[in-house]
Motif scaffolding. Sequence first.
Motif, PDB file in Angstrom:
ATOM      1  N   ASN A 231       0.859  -1.178   0.000  1.00  0.00           N
ATOM      2  CA  ASN A 231       0.000   0.000   0.000  1.00  0.00           C
ATOM      3  C   ASN A 231       0.899   1.233   0.000  1.00  0.00           C
ATOM      4  OD1 ASN A 231      -2.185  -1.745   0.219  1.00  0.00           O
ATOM      5  ND2 ASN A 231      -2.226  -1.600   2.454  1.00  0.00           N
ATOM      6  N   ARG A 232       0.682   2.110  -0.975  1.00  0.00           N
ATOM      7  CA  ARG A 232       1.663   3.177  -1.163  1.00  0.00           C
ATOM      8  C   ARG A 232       1.036   4.388  -1.839  1.00  0.00           C
ATOM      9  NH1 ARG A 232       7.203   4.177  -2.018  1.00  0.00           N
ATOM     10  NH2 ARG A 232       7.683   5.325  -3.926  1.00  0.00           N
ATOM     11  N   ILE A 233       1.467   5.569  -1.410  1.00  0.00           N
ATOM     12  CA  ILE A 233       1.133   6.832  -2.056  1.00  0.00           C
ATOM     13  C   ILE A 233       2.440   7.458  -2.519  1.00  0.00           C
ATOM     14  CG2 ILE A 233       0.132   9.131  -1.771  1.00  0.00           C
ATOM     15  CD1 ILE A 233      -1.629   8.023   0.411  1.00  0.00           C
ATOM     16  N   SER A 234       2.480   7.952  -3.748  1.00  0.00           N
ATOM     17  CA  SER A 234       3.701   8.565  -4.261  1.00  0.00           C
ATOM     18  C   SER A 234       3.359   9.790  -5.087  1.00  0.00           C
ATOM     19  CB  SER A 234       4.490   7.563  -5.110  1.00  0.00           C
ATOM     20  OG  SER A 234       3.711   7.116  -6.211  1.00  0.00           O
ATOM     21  N   THR A 235       4.312  10.694  -5.163  1.00  0.00           N
ATOM     22  CA  THR A 235       4.105  11.912  -5.938  1.00  0.00           C
ATOM     23  C   THR A 235       5.441  12.397  -6.489  1.00  0.00           C
ATOM     24  OG1 THR A 235       3.182  14.151  -5.905  1.00  0.00           O
ATOM     25  CG2 THR A 235       4.354  13.435  -3.943  1.00  0.00           C
ATOM     26  N   ASP A 236       5.400  13.015  -7.677  1.00  0.00           N
ATOM     27  CA  ASP A 236       6.576  13.599  -8.319  1.00  0.00           C
ATOM     28  C   ASP A 236       6.263  15.041  -8.686  1.00  0.00           C
ATOM     29  OD1 ASP A 236       7.122  10.892  -8.325  1.00  0.00           O
ATOM     30  OD2 ASP A 236       7.164  10.699 -10.512  1.00  0.00           O
ATOM     31  N   LEU A 237       7.292  15.861  -8.685  1.00  0.00           N
ATOM     32  CA  LEU A 237       7.180  17.228  -9.181  1.00  0.00           C
ATOM     33  C   LEU A 237       8.501  17.606  -9.809  1.00  0.00           C
ATOM     34  CD1 LEU A 237       5.788  19.998  -9.462  1.00  0.00           C
ATOM     35  CD2 LEU A 237       6.701  20.567  -7.190  1.00  0.00           C
ATOM     36  N   GLY A 744      13.832  18.299  -9.787  1.00  0.00           N
ATOM     37  CA  GLY A 744      12.573  17.807  -9.259  1.00  0.00           C
ATOM     38  C   GLY A 744      12.737  17.042  -7.967  1.00  0.00           C
ATOM     39  N   ILE A 745      11.617  16.563  -7.461  1.00  0.00           N
ATOM     40  CA  ILE A 745      11.570  15.817  -6.218  1.00  0.00           C
ATOM     41  C   ILE A 745      10.543  14.704  -6.347  1.00  0.00           C
ATOM     42  CG2 ILE A 745       9.875  17.421  -5.225  1.00  0.00           C
ATOM     43  CD1 ILE A 745      11.164  16.896  -2.496  1.00  0.00           C
ATOM     44  N   LYS A 746      10.825  13.555  -5.729  1.00  0.00           N
ATOM     45  CA  LYS A 746       9.902  12.425  -5.671  1.00  0.00           C
ATOM     46  C   LYS A 746       9.754  12.001  -4.213  1.00  0.00           C
ATOM     47  CE  LYS A 746      11.305  10.320 -10.088  1.00  0.00           C
ATOM     48  NZ  LYS A 746      11.764   9.047 -10.705  1.00  0.00           N
ATOM     49  N   MET A 747       8.539  11.694  -3.827  1.00  0.00           N
ATOM     50  CA  MET A 747       8.284  11.229  -2.469  1.00  0.00           C
ATOM     51  C   MET A 747       7.319  10.050  -2.505  1.00  0.00           C
ATOM     52  SD  MET A 747       7.866  14.739  -0.251  1.00  0.00           S
ATOM     53  CE  MET A 747       7.783  13.775   1.264  1.00  0.00           C
TER      54      MET A 747
END
Length: 751
Positions: A231-237, A744-747
Amino acid sequence: MKNKIVYYCCILLFPVVLEAQTIIRVVDGKSGDPIPFVFAKLNNQRSFVSDETGRIEVALPQAAEMIFTHVAFLTKTVEIPAAGELDVQLERSDNTLAEVVVSSFESERPLLVQAAGVVRVAESELARFNETSVVHAFNTKPGVRVEERAPASYRISIRGSSLRSPFGVRNIKVYWNDIPFTGADGTTPLNILDLSNIENTEIIKGPAGSIYGAGNGGVISFSSKQQVDENRISTDLSAGDFGLVRYRLGVQQQLENGGISVSYAKQKADGYRDHTAMDREVFQMAGTFNPSDKQRINTQLLYSDLFYQLPGALTAAQRDENPRQARPGSASQNASIAQKSMYGTIGHEYLFSPQTANRTSFYINTTDFENPFNLDYKKETQFSYGGRTSFTHNGTLGAIPVRLIAGGEYQLAKAAAQNFGNRNGVADTIRFSDDLITSTAFLFQQIEAELTERLLLTLGLSENFSNYNISRNIDALRRTPSSAQRRFDPVVVPRIALSAKLSETSAVHGSISSGFSPPTIDEVRTNEGSINLDLEAEKGINYEVGYRSSYANGMINLDVSAFYFQLDETITTFTNEQGVVLFRNAGATDQKGIEGQVDYFLIRNQLGFVQELKLTHAYTGHYFTFSNFVSGGNDFSGNNLTGVAPHTVVNKVDLRTRLGLYANFTHQFVDEIPLNDANTVHQEAYHLVNARIGWRRNLGIRWDLEVFAGAENLLNEAYSLGNDLNAFGGRFFQPAATRNYYGGIKMGMKY
């Protein structure tokens, strides 16, 4: 005696938890061998290293999660019990050719023994660059070239197959998650995908019609993440020069018998040149379900809303004056493409027995397409559907182990297409309106026979059928409705291949394969209204030999091949005085080539500060000529094939450290490219240098973080990443961006 009684009373009366001892053995998931020097991290605070026998001893008050990392294996998180013994199995990270398993030609086998020109583009290779397109990652592979004349305007050449592609992706068969992504009309909307929709890519170079049908250029098979394992939430910008902004949000949720994932990605850019803005939104929802041990169901819903402007090509004088300008008239006519597409897919895998299995997939697709151009205005609405099924059986023929593969594919597309005049970017009087029906189908059979433990023979065959029907309802020029139909004769496409293992880490292979490629509907029905029923299908035969090997336990990997492809009825382009691109058969071509790649580790040390330092070199030598081509009274026989660079060299350096810092450096040399059949105009040779640096770490058990920055075209070269071939009026050049930067950044978070 009294002291012992007090001691036992204290244990009973006070809830003191004594840390129990847990013994962990870290082993190779494939061979079962112990893995020494594996880092294990507990709660991001305590670190352990496995000894020479792969053993770790740890005292835990209660069960806890540990993260295991090693440069040669995939990172894995495991729940460790408070006491007892546990084997932790790690998967190798495909460092050797014998460990890289590919599914090409419907057969999952190690790349080492695949008797074809096959390359893989992993997700990590896409992340070596600015993650806005597949362009730079694909261009590091020998024999593969992706052109981007403007943001989201792609053209793909595999072994020089873009000669007939003034725009779009043609003559190449593309699959996405096992569905045919190339339409029945022969075109592929590659630009509707975001990189988040792609996890792994396999590319077959050269004809593969014995399994995949029409297309002399080869096959590209994309796959997105299927298995939801957490189970995972991820985001990139990310953001960059020329107005680039991209962001993504993804969620994945495990279920009792599978999982669901959802992602949304948005990308915008102003572009380097005038009138090169693009805007794309992509939504994907996927589900994987396992109703039983014998079944697996995959579903996908993909929606893409894409808009991009077309700046048009420049003459040499215009390019030298101002490479950022658009072709005169492109902006005022709003030359652009707006496309909304939706795909619904379902795939089913069923294991009848340990020896027999089936994989079947279906899709439906709707597309709204609008294309104002300098000369006209085109609108099209399309509905299509299709599917593919494949049966696999492992058995014996006498004493010889064999694998039998059989199946079929069918696609049908219906489109309502109208062409209007273009008055200042607005659709004007209708010129012609057509109802288009295109269908394609083929059956395929293949047998793989393990003649000996080291010798694998493959025989494949497909029977192909295709036709199109054009009903012209409105014709402003002739003022009379008409119809045209073309049914191509059935085409039988054979392939024979042989792979011989010289050792456990080296093999040679050879193959003879046929291919064919009928004209697409856009090549038959052109923008000025003509219908070219005389255009014939291309047909060719490819001869290929190759050698693959790994040395020093995967520290060095080599893959080299040579081929000779004879193509008849080659389809080429020319431009009339109005600037409309038309097509013709251009006799025959001879295409000889050599392609090779070697990668090697200078450093691979789990305990050192620099854990990995890897170098890769790739070379493409394409010596392609017209063997018989006379046009307009000019004999071009012997000329170099238009749009093909004779030499391409790629050098890569990849660095990874224990602190999570990494660096990727890429250099590409592209030789001069002839831009017309007469070989009088060329794209000059250029060197392209890209770099990316970053920091990637797990923050505790649940969080991970990556920060990155990069630069493209560090040498600030003046070049075109894609050119117009045989252009009228000298408009050949589509200048690419100068030096530019991004970051950019990824989390990500597990929940």
